[in-house]
Design an enzyme around this catalytic site. Structure first.
Site, PDB file in Angstrom:
ATOM      1  N   HIS A   1       0.824  -1.205   0.000  1.00 49.51           N
ATOM      2  CA  HIS A   1       0.000   0.000   0.000  1.00 49.51           C
ATOM      3  C   HIS A   1       0.857   1.254   0.000  1.00 49.51           C
ATOM      4  O   HIS A   1       2.077   1.214   0.212  1.00 49.51           O
ATOM      5  CB  HIS A   1      -0.951   0.004   1.204  1.00 49.51           C
ATOM      6  CG  HIS A   1      -0.281   0.037   2.543  1.00 49.51           C
ATOM      7  ND1 HIS A   1       0.233   1.188   3.099  1.00 49.51           N
ATOM      8  CD2 HIS A   1      -0.045  -0.949   3.446  1.00 49.51           C
ATOM      9  CE1 HIS A   1       0.749   0.920   4.283  1.00 49.51           C
ATOM     10  NE2 HIS A   1       0.594  -0.374   4.521  1.00 49.51           N
TER      11      HIS A   1
ATOM     12  N   CYS B   1       3.155  -4.961   6.610  1.00 51.34           N
ATOM     13  CA  CYS B   1       2.752  -4.520   5.273  1.00 51.34           C
ATOM     14  C   CYS B   1       3.945  -3.919   4.525  1.00 51.34           C
ATOM     15  O   CYS B   1       4.936  -3.509   5.125  1.00 51.34           O
ATOM     16  CB  CYS B   1       1.632  -3.495   5.368  1.00 51.34           C
ATOM     17  SG  CYS B   1       0.031  -4.218   5.812  1.00 51.34           S
TER      18      CYS B   1
END
Length: 206
Positions: free
Chosen positions: A166, A182
């Protein structure tokens, strides 16, 4: 000893000869050696074109995306995340790859594996998982998508895991090990990747 002195002298000569593109001293030398990608301009002012980046937008121009030569047995279209190097590679035909600088998991949160992109979202919302709330009780239960959302401009979801590739509203964290697992990219880079990678694409995290 004479060989060592000769090597040191040659290194010093290279350092004096290398053009300093941004900053001075050792940081300037690194900038000169790695440089921004061809055609990319670093500026201390507000960027006027898509080929300009602010000098402090990322911690070093080596993290800016660029096409490189890349040898792999993976098929074109595969995403390879090299957490040790802090790079994400999108495999392209003819021995090439698009290379992006990334932020990765901090110590204790590292992981590896092979997954598929299971979903894609523009300006994704963020619902911190229970494990994250246990570590950071002050986090919101839910945050809608937008410029202040730590998920950034785009997200690629990895299988049934809680991990995602992301964007980020902290671009200076690219090149560092800071996340809970992440993979972070600058918003500009994740928008670029988002347009190139379809749902179902293979993602290899090493």
């Amino acid at each position: 000893m004479p060989m060592i002195r000769l090597a040191l002298a040659f290194t010093a000569l290279l350092m004096m000869a290398a053009p300093i593109q941004a900053g001075s001293g050792y940081r300037g030398y690194l900038n000169a050696m790695f440089g921004p990608p061809p055609g990319m301009v670093l500026t201390p002012d507000t960027p006027q074109t898509m080929l300009e980046y602010q000098t402090e937008y990322v911690s070093h121009p080596m993290w800016l995306r660029q096409v490189i030569s890349y040898r792999t047995s993976e098929a074109p279209g595969t995403v390879i995340v090299d957490t040790r190097q802090h790079y994400l590679f999108l495999v392209m035909p003819n021995g090439k790859a698009m290379r992006y600088g990334i932020g990765v998991a901090r110590t204790g949160f590292e992981w590896s594996g092979t997954h598929r992109v299971s979903a894609k979202r523009e300006w994704p919302s963020w619902t911190p998982p229970a494990e994250m709330h246990a570590r950071q009780p002050g986090l919101p239960q839910f945050m809608p998508g937008g410029p202040n959302n730590p998920m950034g401009a785009r997200a690629l979801y990895l299988g049934s895991t809680l991990y995602r590739i992301h964007g980020t509203n902290e671009p200076w964290s690219i090149g560092r090990s800071v996340s809970s697992g992440c993979i972070r990219m600058t918003n500009e880079d994740v928008i670029d990747l988002y347009g190139r990678v379809p749902v179902g694409a293979k993602v290899v995290v090493v």
